[in-house]
Design a protein around this motif. Sequence first.
Motif, PDB file in Angstrom:
ATOM      1  N   LEU A  89       4.071   5.789  -2.248  1.00  0.00           N
ATOM      2  CA  LEU A  89       3.032   5.060  -1.516  1.00  0.00           C
ATOM      3  C   LEU A  89       1.842   4.732  -2.414  1.00  0.00           C
ATOM      4  O   LEU A  89       1.279   3.633  -2.339  1.00  0.00           O
ATOM      5  CB  LEU A  89       2.586   5.867  -0.296  1.00  0.00           C
ATOM      6  N   GLN A  90       1.476   5.664  -3.278  1.00  0.00           N
ATOM      7  CA  GLN A  90       0.362   5.407  -4.188  1.00  0.00           C
ATOM      8  C   GLN A  90       0.727   4.306  -5.179  1.00  0.00           C
ATOM      9  O   GLN A  90      -0.082   3.412  -5.460  1.00  0.00           O
ATOM     10  CB  GLN A  90      -0.008   6.686  -4.942  1.00  0.00           C
ATOM     11  N   ALA A  91       1.932   4.332  -5.702  1.00  0.00           N
ATOM     12  CA  ALA A  91       2.366   3.291  -6.643  1.00  0.00           C
ATOM     13  C   ALA A  91       2.423   1.934  -5.952  1.00  0.00           C
ATOM     14  O   ALA A  91       2.020   0.909  -6.533  1.00  0.00           O
ATOM     15  CB  ALA A  91       3.733   3.652  -7.221  1.00  0.00           C
ATOM     16  N   THR A  92       2.881   1.909  -4.707  1.00  0.00           N
ATOM     17  CA  THR A  92       2.928   0.651  -3.956  1.00  0.00           C
ATOM     18  C   THR A  92       1.524   0.097  -3.744  1.00  0.00           C
ATOM     19  O   THR A  92       1.282  -1.104  -3.916  1.00  0.00           O
ATOM     20  CB  THR A  92       3.623   0.876  -2.600  1.00  0.00           C
ATOM     21  N   GLY A  93       0.589   0.960  -3.391  1.00  0.00           N
ATOM     22  CA  GLY A  93      -0.793   0.532  -3.209  1.00  0.00           C
ATOM     23  C   GLY A  93      -1.386  -0.003  -4.507  1.00  0.00           C
ATOM     24  O   GLY A  93      -2.098  -1.013  -4.506  1.00  0.00           O
ATOM     25  N   ASN A  94      -1.092   0.668  -5.614  1.00  0.00           N
ATOM     26  CA  ASN A  94      -1.589   0.194  -6.904  1.00  0.00           C
ATOM     27  C   ASN A  94      -1.000  -1.169  -7.263  1.00  0.00           C
ATOM     28  O   ASN A  94      -1.707  -2.036  -7.789  1.00  0.00           O
ATOM     29  CB  ASN A  94      -1.272   1.202  -8.011  1.00  0.00           C
ATOM     30  N   ILE A  95       0.271  -1.364  -6.978  1.00  0.00           N
ATOM     31  CA  ILE A  95       0.914  -2.655  -7.279  1.00  0.00           C
ATOM     32  C   ILE A  95       0.307  -3.759  -6.428  1.00  0.00           C
ATOM     33  O   ILE A  95       0.010  -4.863  -6.923  1.00  0.00           O
ATOM     34  CB  ILE A  95       2.444  -2.560  -7.077  1.00  0.00           C
ATOM     35  N   ARG A  96       0.109  -3.489  -5.132  1.00  0.00           N
ATOM     36  CA  ARG A  96      -0.499  -4.502  -4.258  1.00  0.00           C
ATOM     37  C   ARG A  96      -1.910  -4.864  -4.727  1.00  0.00           C
ATOM     38  O   ARG A  96      -2.272  -6.028  -4.781  1.00  0.00           O
ATOM     39  CB  ARG A  96      -0.555  -3.996  -2.813  1.00  0.00           C
ATOM     40  N   GLU A  97      -2.701  -3.835  -5.060  1.00  0.00           N
ATOM     41  CA  GLU A  97      -4.061  -4.107  -5.522  1.00  0.00           C
ATOM     42  C   GLU A  97      -4.046  -4.853  -6.851  1.00  0.00           C
ATOM     43  O   GLU A  97      -4.848  -5.762  -7.071  1.00  0.00           O
ATOM     44  CB  GLU A  97      -4.836  -2.793  -5.667  1.00  0.00           C
ATOM     45  N   THR A  98      -3.107  -4.526  -7.724  1.00  0.00           N
ATOM     46  CA  THR A  98      -2.997  -5.228  -8.999  1.00  0.00           C
ATOM     47  C   THR A  98      -2.662  -6.693  -8.783  1.00  0.00           C
ATOM     48  O   THR A  98      -3.226  -7.579  -9.447  1.00  0.00           O
ATOM     49  CB  THR A  98      -1.920  -4.560  -9.876  1.00  0.00           C
TER      50      THR A  98
END
Length: 137
Positions: A89-98
Amino acid sequence: MWRKIHSNRDPRDTLYSEIHKEFGSYFAIAGNAAKRLVGAYPKFFWGCMIFLMTLSFVLSFTVFRKPEKTNTAAVKKVNPVEDGFSQILQATGNIRETMKLKKLVDSLTAKKQLSVEDSTLLDSALDRLSKIHQTLK
């Protein structure tokens, strides 16, 4: 505004030189007395020195030795499934924000003239991208 205060002291005058000037004679008298005393009883002072060094050696390995701290911290029960999902979930959030930040940077760099707000927004977006990149390493 504050005015500078100029000092007219000699730069060669230091704290040590002033103390030496004031109390130097007393230190010389004490030093001469100590030299005469050690010269009069050299074996006694040599024995005292050896005794104190031995005492220091013994005390450093017995009394003053700090016991090693045992690792008595309670072991946390780690659920690998929950830990894995939180990382995903944290990696997904980082990808979306990126992706959002990349789109913002692309739209701002496409402009010919940037306003002050655009420059600030671009700078903060690039800072956030670098922070996200550092957390991934």
